[in-house]
Design a protein around this motif. Structure first.
Motif, PDB file in Angstrom:
ATOM      1  N   UNK A 122       0.852  -1.186   0.000  1.00  0.00           N
ATOM      2  CA  UNK A 122       0.000   0.000   0.000  1.00  0.00           C
ATOM      3  C   UNK A 122       0.891   1.240   0.000  1.00  0.00           C
ATOM      4  N   UNK A 123       0.681   2.151  -0.941  1.00  0.00           N
ATOM      5  CA  UNK A 123       1.515   3.350  -1.040  1.00  0.00           C
ATOM      6  C   UNK A 123       1.350   4.282   0.154  1.00  0.00           C
ATOM      7  N   UNK A 124       0.173   4.319   0.759  1.00  0.00           N
ATOM      8  CA  UNK A 124      -0.066   5.243   1.872  1.00  0.00           C
ATOM      9  C   UNK A 124       0.527   4.735   3.176  1.00  0.00           C
ATOM     10  N   UNK A 125       0.426   3.436   3.422  1.00  0.00           N
ATOM     11  CA  UNK A 125       0.831   2.882   4.714  1.00  0.00           C
ATOM     12  C   UNK A 125       2.091   2.030   4.646  1.00  0.00           C
ATOM     13  N   UNK A 126       2.401   1.489   3.466  1.00  0.00           N
ATOM     14  CA  UNK A 126       3.517   0.570   3.312  1.00  0.00           C
ATOM     15  C   UNK A 126       3.161  -0.866   3.656  1.00  0.00           C
ATOM     16  N   UNK A 127       1.927  -1.099   4.102  1.00  0.00           N
ATOM     17  CA  UNK A 127       1.520  -2.456   4.480  1.00  0.00           C
ATOM     18  C   UNK A 127       1.605  -3.397   3.296  1.00  0.00           C
ATOM     19  N   UNK A 128       2.162  -4.600   3.541  1.00  0.00           N
ATOM     20  CA  UNK A 128       2.232  -5.610   2.492  1.00  0.00           C
ATOM     21  C   UNK A 128       0.809  -6.122   2.248  1.00  0.00           C
ATOM     22  N   UNK A 129       0.387  -6.141   0.985  1.00  0.00           N
ATOM     23  CA  UNK A 129      -0.960  -6.576   0.617  1.00  0.00           C
ATOM     24  C   UNK A 129      -0.954  -7.952  -0.038  1.00  0.00           C
ATOM     25  N   UNK A 130       0.170  -8.328  -0.638  1.00  0.00           N
ATOM     26  CA  UNK A 130       0.319  -9.658  -1.244  1.00  0.00           C
ATOM     27  C   UNK A 130       1.776 -10.034  -1.127  1.00  0.00           C
ATOM     28  N   UNK A 131       2.040 -11.193  -0.537  1.00  0.00           N
ATOM     29  CA  UNK A 131       3.400 -11.657  -0.327  1.00  0.00           C
ATOM     30  C   UNK A 131       3.660 -11.818   1.157  1.00  0.00           C
ATOM     31  N   UNK A 132       4.827 -12.323   1.465  1.00  0.00           N
ATOM     32  CA  UNK A 132       5.192 -12.603   2.847  1.00  0.00           C
ATOM     33  C   UNK A 132       6.535 -11.964   3.160  1.00  0.00           C
ATOM     34  N   UNK A 133       6.485 -10.747   3.661  1.00  0.00           N
ATOM     35  CA  UNK A 133       7.704 -10.048   4.051  1.00  0.00           C
ATOM     36  C   UNK A 133       7.326  -8.881   4.955  1.00  0.00           C
ATOM     37  N   UNK A 134       8.328  -8.121   5.339  1.00  0.00           N
ATOM     38  CA  UNK A 134       8.088  -6.929   6.141  1.00  0.00           C
ATOM     39  C   UNK A 134       7.345  -5.890   5.305  1.00  0.00           C
ATOM     40  N   UNK A 135       6.697  -4.965   6.001  1.00  0.00           N
ATOM     41  CA  UNK A 135       6.048  -3.855   5.318  1.00  0.00           C
ATOM     42  C   UNK A 135       7.099  -2.951   4.691  1.00  0.00           C
ATOM     43  N   UNK A 136       6.693  -2.224   3.682  1.00  0.00           N
ATOM     44  CA  UNK A 136       7.533  -1.239   3.018  1.00  0.00           C
ATOM     45  C   UNK A 136       7.588   0.017   3.879  1.00  0.00           C
ATOM     46  N   UNK A 137       8.758   0.594   4.049  1.00  0.00           N
ATOM     47  CA  UNK A 137       8.873   1.835   4.806  1.00  0.00           C
ATOM     48  C   UNK A 137       8.448   2.996   3.911  1.00  0.00           C
ATOM     49  N   UNK A 138       7.473   3.763   4.379  1.00  0.00           N
ATOM     50  CA  UNK A 138       7.022   4.955   3.670  1.00  0.00           C
ATOM     51  C   UNK A 138       7.320   6.168   4.546  1.00  0.00           C
ATOM     52  N   UNK A 139       7.487   7.311   3.924  1.00  0.00           N
ATOM     53  CA  UNK A 139       7.879   8.524   4.631  1.00  0.00           C
ATOM     54  C   UNK A 139       6.816   9.600   4.453  1.00  0.00           C
ATOM     55  N   UNK A 140       6.631  10.376   5.503  1.00  0.00           N
ATOM     56  CA  UNK A 140       5.655  11.462   5.474  1.00  0.00           C
ATOM     57  C   UNK A 140       6.152  12.556   4.525  1.00  0.00           C
ATOM     58  N   UNK A 141       5.244  13.027   3.666  1.00  0.00           N
ATOM     59  CA  UNK A 141       5.585  14.087   2.711  1.00  0.00           C
ATOM     60  C   UNK A 141       4.544  15.193   2.760  1.00  0.00           C
ATOM     61  N   UNK A 142       4.967  16.365   2.324  1.00  0.00           N
ATOM     62  CA  UNK A 142       4.051  17.498   2.191  1.00  0.00           C
ATOM     63  C   UNK A 142       4.511  18.325   0.991  1.00  0.00           C
ATOM     64  N   UNK A 143       3.664  18.433  -0.016  1.00  0.00           N
ATOM     65  CA  UNK A 143       3.963  19.225  -1.204  1.00  0.00           C
ATOM     66  C   UNK A 143       3.275  20.566  -1.063  1.00  0.00           C
TER      67      UNK A 143
END
Length: 107
Positions: free
Chosen positions: A76-97
């Protein structure tokens, strides 16, 4: 936490990050990946947490997920949660444009 600024204007950031195109972003010692969808910018770790594949070559689906090119794990691009597969979540960073560029917060 440290805040980094990419670009000096909103227009400069939009040119650097074309719509739905993943680009490498280097901030300090961190190699990240960035993606813009409309006025929303997503910044995340540049390598898949599963086997380290480059997410600069990833695809994005209509559900707002980034798909690893190696094993098609989805995050998931917003949270980094893995939606399919078996691994750690993706690290996402807070942004402000805003009008002064893109602010990226690194914990």
């Amino acid at each position: 936490m440290k805040e980094y600024v990419l670009g000096k204007t909103k227009e400069e950031v939009i040119k650097f990050l074309p719509e739905r195109s993943i680009k490498k972003i280097q901030v300090g010692q961190h190699q990240l990946a960035g993606l813009r969808v409309g006025d929303q910018v997503y910044v995340f770790q540049a390598f898949c947490p599963h086997k380290g594949a480059s997410l600069l070559e990833a695809n994005i689906n209509g559900a707002g997920e980034i798909i690893c090119p190696l094993h098609q794990y989805r995050f998931d691009l917003k949270t980094g949660n893995v939606k399919a597969g078996y691994c750690e979540d993706l690290t996402v960073y807070m942004t402000r444009l805003d009008e002064d560029g893109l602010k990226i917060t690194i914990p």
